[in-house]
Design a protein around this motif. Structure first.
Motif, PDB file in Angstrom:
ATOM      1  N   UNK A 146      32.890 -27.871 -26.312  1.00  0.00           N
ATOM      2  CA  UNK A 146      34.320 -27.763 -26.531  1.00  0.00           C
ATOM      3  C   UNK A 146      34.580 -27.532 -28.027  1.00  0.00           C
ATOM      4  N   UNK A 147      35.465 -26.630 -28.322  1.00  0.00           N
ATOM      5  CA  UNK A 147      35.810 -26.303 -29.706  1.00  0.00           C
ATOM      6  C   UNK A 147      36.635 -27.428 -30.325  1.00  0.00           C
ATOM      7  N   UNK A 148      36.393 -27.653 -31.580  1.00  0.00           N
ATOM      8  CA  UNK A 148      37.205 -28.626 -32.307  1.00  0.00           C
ATOM      9  C   UNK A 148      38.067 -27.874 -33.308  1.00  0.00           C
ATOM     10  N   UNK A 149      38.934 -28.598 -33.938  1.00  0.00           N
ATOM     11  CA  UNK A 149      39.867 -27.982 -34.883  1.00  0.00           C
ATOM     12  C   UNK A 149      39.689 -28.610 -36.249  1.00  0.00           C
ATOM     13  N   UNK A 150      39.726 -27.760 -37.259  1.00  0.00           N
ATOM     14  CA  UNK A 150      39.660 -28.219 -38.642  1.00  0.00           C
ATOM     15  C   UNK A 150      40.998 -27.911 -39.283  1.00  0.00           C
ATOM     16  N   UNK A 151      41.682 -28.928 -39.741  1.00  0.00           N
ATOM     17  CA  UNK A 151      42.964 -28.751 -40.412  1.00  0.00           C
ATOM     18  C   UNK A 151      42.774 -28.938 -41.903  1.00  0.00           C
ATOM     19  N   UNK A 152      43.301 -28.006 -42.663  1.00  0.00           N
ATOM     20  CA  UNK A 152      43.234 -28.082 -44.113  1.00  0.00           C
ATOM     21  C   UNK A 152      44.649 -28.200 -44.635  1.00  0.00           C
ATOM     22  N   UNK A 153      44.881 -29.223 -45.425  1.00  0.00           N
ATOM     23  CA  UNK A 153      46.203 -29.421 -46.005  1.00  0.00           C
ATOM     24  C   UNK A 153      46.124 -29.168 -47.501  1.00  0.00           C
ATOM     25  N   UNK A 154      46.981 -28.310 -47.978  1.00  0.00           N
ATOM     26  CA  UNK A 154      47.035 -27.988 -49.395  1.00  0.00           C
ATOM     27  C   UNK A 154      48.438 -28.331 -49.896  1.00  0.00           C
ATOM     28  N   UNK A 155      48.490 -29.141 -50.925  1.00  0.00           N
ATOM     29  CA  UNK A 155      49.772 -29.511 -51.514  1.00  0.00           C
ATOM     30  C   UNK A 155      49.962 -28.736 -52.811  1.00  0.00           C
ATOM     31  N   UNK A 156      51.068 -28.063 -52.915  1.00  0.00           N
ATOM     32  CA  UNK A 156      51.402 -27.293 -54.108  1.00  0.00           C
ATOM     33  C   UNK A 156      52.742 -27.794 -54.614  1.00  0.00           C
ATOM     34  N   UNK A 157      52.778 -28.185 -55.878  1.00  0.00           N
ATOM     35  CA  UNK A 157      54.046 -28.579 -56.483  1.00  0.00           C
ATOM     36  C   UNK A 157      54.816 -27.305 -56.818  1.00  0.00           C
ATOM     37  N   UNK A 158      56.035 -27.202 -56.352  1.00  0.00           N
ATOM     38  CA  UNK A 158      56.896 -26.075 -56.680  1.00  0.00           C
ATOM     39  C   UNK A 158      57.912 -26.576 -57.703  1.00  0.00           C
ATOM     40  N   UNK A 159      57.799 -26.049 -58.908  1.00  0.00           N
ATOM     41  CA  UNK A 159      58.668 -26.475 -59.999  1.00  0.00           C
ATOM     42  C   UNK A 159      59.747 -25.420 -60.195  1.00  0.00           C
ATOM     43  N   UNK A 160      60.986 -25.859 -60.292  1.00  0.00           N
ATOM     44  CA  UNK A 160      62.113 -24.934 -60.349  1.00  0.00           C
ATOM     45  C   UNK A 160      62.283 -24.220 -61.679  1.00  0.00           C
ATOM     46  N   UNK A 161      61.721 -24.788 -62.743  1.00  0.00           N
ATOM     47  CA  UNK A 161      61.881 -24.164 -64.058  1.00  0.00           C
ATOM     48  C   UNK A 161      60.816 -24.691 -65.005  1.00  0.00           C
ATOM     49  N   UNK A 162      60.726 -24.055 -66.177  1.00  0.00           N
ATOM     50  CA  UNK A 162      59.764 -24.475 -67.197  1.00  0.00           C
ATOM     51  C   UNK A 162      60.053 -25.881 -67.704  1.00  0.00           C
ATOM     52  N   UNK A 184      43.829 -28.225 -57.836  1.00  0.00           N
ATOM     53  CA  UNK A 184      42.438 -27.811 -57.902  1.00  0.00           C
ATOM     54  C   UNK A 184      42.302 -26.339 -57.514  1.00  0.00           C
ATOM     55  N   UNK A 185      41.282 -25.692 -58.049  1.00  0.00           N
ATOM     56  CA  UNK A 185      40.968 -24.324 -57.632  1.00  0.00           C
ATOM     57  C   UNK A 185      40.672 -24.294 -56.145  1.00  0.00           C
ATOM     58  N   UNK A 186      40.116 -25.368 -55.606  1.00  0.00           N
ATOM     59  CA  UNK A 186      39.801 -25.393 -54.170  1.00  0.00           C
ATOM     60  C   UNK A 186      41.053 -25.250 -53.312  1.00  0.00           C
ATOM     61  N   UNK A 187      42.225 -25.507 -53.875  1.00  0.00           N
ATOM     62  CA  UNK A 187      43.467 -25.259 -53.139  1.00  0.00           C
ATOM     63  C   UNK A 187      43.733 -23.763 -52.985  1.00  0.00           C
ATOM     64  N   UNK A 188      43.184 -22.966 -53.892  1.00  0.00           N
ATOM     65  CA  UNK A 188      43.294 -21.509 -53.789  1.00  0.00           C
ATOM     66  C   UNK A 188      42.211 -20.915 -52.896  1.00  0.00           C
ATOM     67  N   UNK A 189      41.088 -21.610 -52.812  1.00  0.00           N
ATOM     68  CA  UNK A 189      39.935 -21.091 -52.080  1.00  0.00           C
ATOM     69  C   UNK A 189      39.232 -22.257 -51.389  1.00  0.00           C
ATOM     70  N   UNK A 190      39.763 -22.688 -50.237  1.00  0.00           N
ATOM     71  CA  UNK A 190      39.229 -23.887 -49.603  1.00  0.00           C
ATOM     72  C   UNK A 190      37.773 -23.768 -49.121  1.00  0.00           C
ATOM     73  N   UNK A 191      37.348 -22.608 -48.687  1.00  0.00           N
ATOM     74  CA  UNK A 191      35.964 -22.424 -48.254  1.00  0.00           C
ATOM     75  C   UNK A 191      35.246 -21.610 -49.321  1.00  0.00           C
TER      76      UNK A 191
END
Length: 161
Positions: free
Chosen positions: A1-17, A147-154
């Protein structure tokens, strides 16, 4: 049976400098200034990257195009390779990236290409700790990744060889 891998990436979205800390502001400003130095006569797409090292030294890179495409190099890799040549053992505390079109003054969302993500991942793996990434977002916003791993998880790294 296939399993599922969930990857959660959190990115802070900042409205201004104003929501950036001083070091992030300085790095993004350097990336923006460096974009103006890009050699991009073919695409007219100017990209700047700035690195903050562990001793707060800042290093920069801009995209460098070439008529013999694909001999050019992206801003992120230009900065990383130059930094590594001068400071091979220093750790990176932050990578900031921005872009704009030559014909416009406002900055655009800047997302590293796949090759840049892989190179960034190599340096993160080399230093054995996360490298935060700050990206220009749309409409004056910024994206902060932990982390860079948030841009490239695998990632492909030396452990896969």
């Amino acid at each position: 049976m296939a399993s599922e891998l969930n990857i959660q990436i959190c990115i802070d979205v900042l409205d201004s400098a104003e929501e950036l800390n001083q070091q992030e502001r300085d790095a993004m400003l350097l990336a923006q200034e460096t974009a103006n130095d890009a050699y991009a006569p073919y695409s007219n797409f100017l990209v700047g990257a700035a690195l903050v090292l562990e001793d707060d030294t800042m290093f920069k890179g801009s995209n460098q195009e070439n008529a013999a495409y694909p001999s050019g190099l992206c801003a992120e890799r230009t900065a990383l390779f130059a930094m590594s040549a001068y400071y091979p053992n220093k750790k990176i505390k932050l990578i900031a990236v921005t872009a704009r079109r030559r014909s416009e003054q406002h900055f655009l969302p800047a997302m590293p290409c796949g090759a840049c993500r892989q190179v960034m991942a190599e340096y993160e793996h080399k230093q054995e700790e996360p490298i935060p990434v700050l990206l220009q977002g749309p409409e004056g916003k910024f994206y902060r990744l932990r982390s860079v791993s948030d841009l490239l998880p695998f990632q492909f790294n030396r452990e896969h060889l």
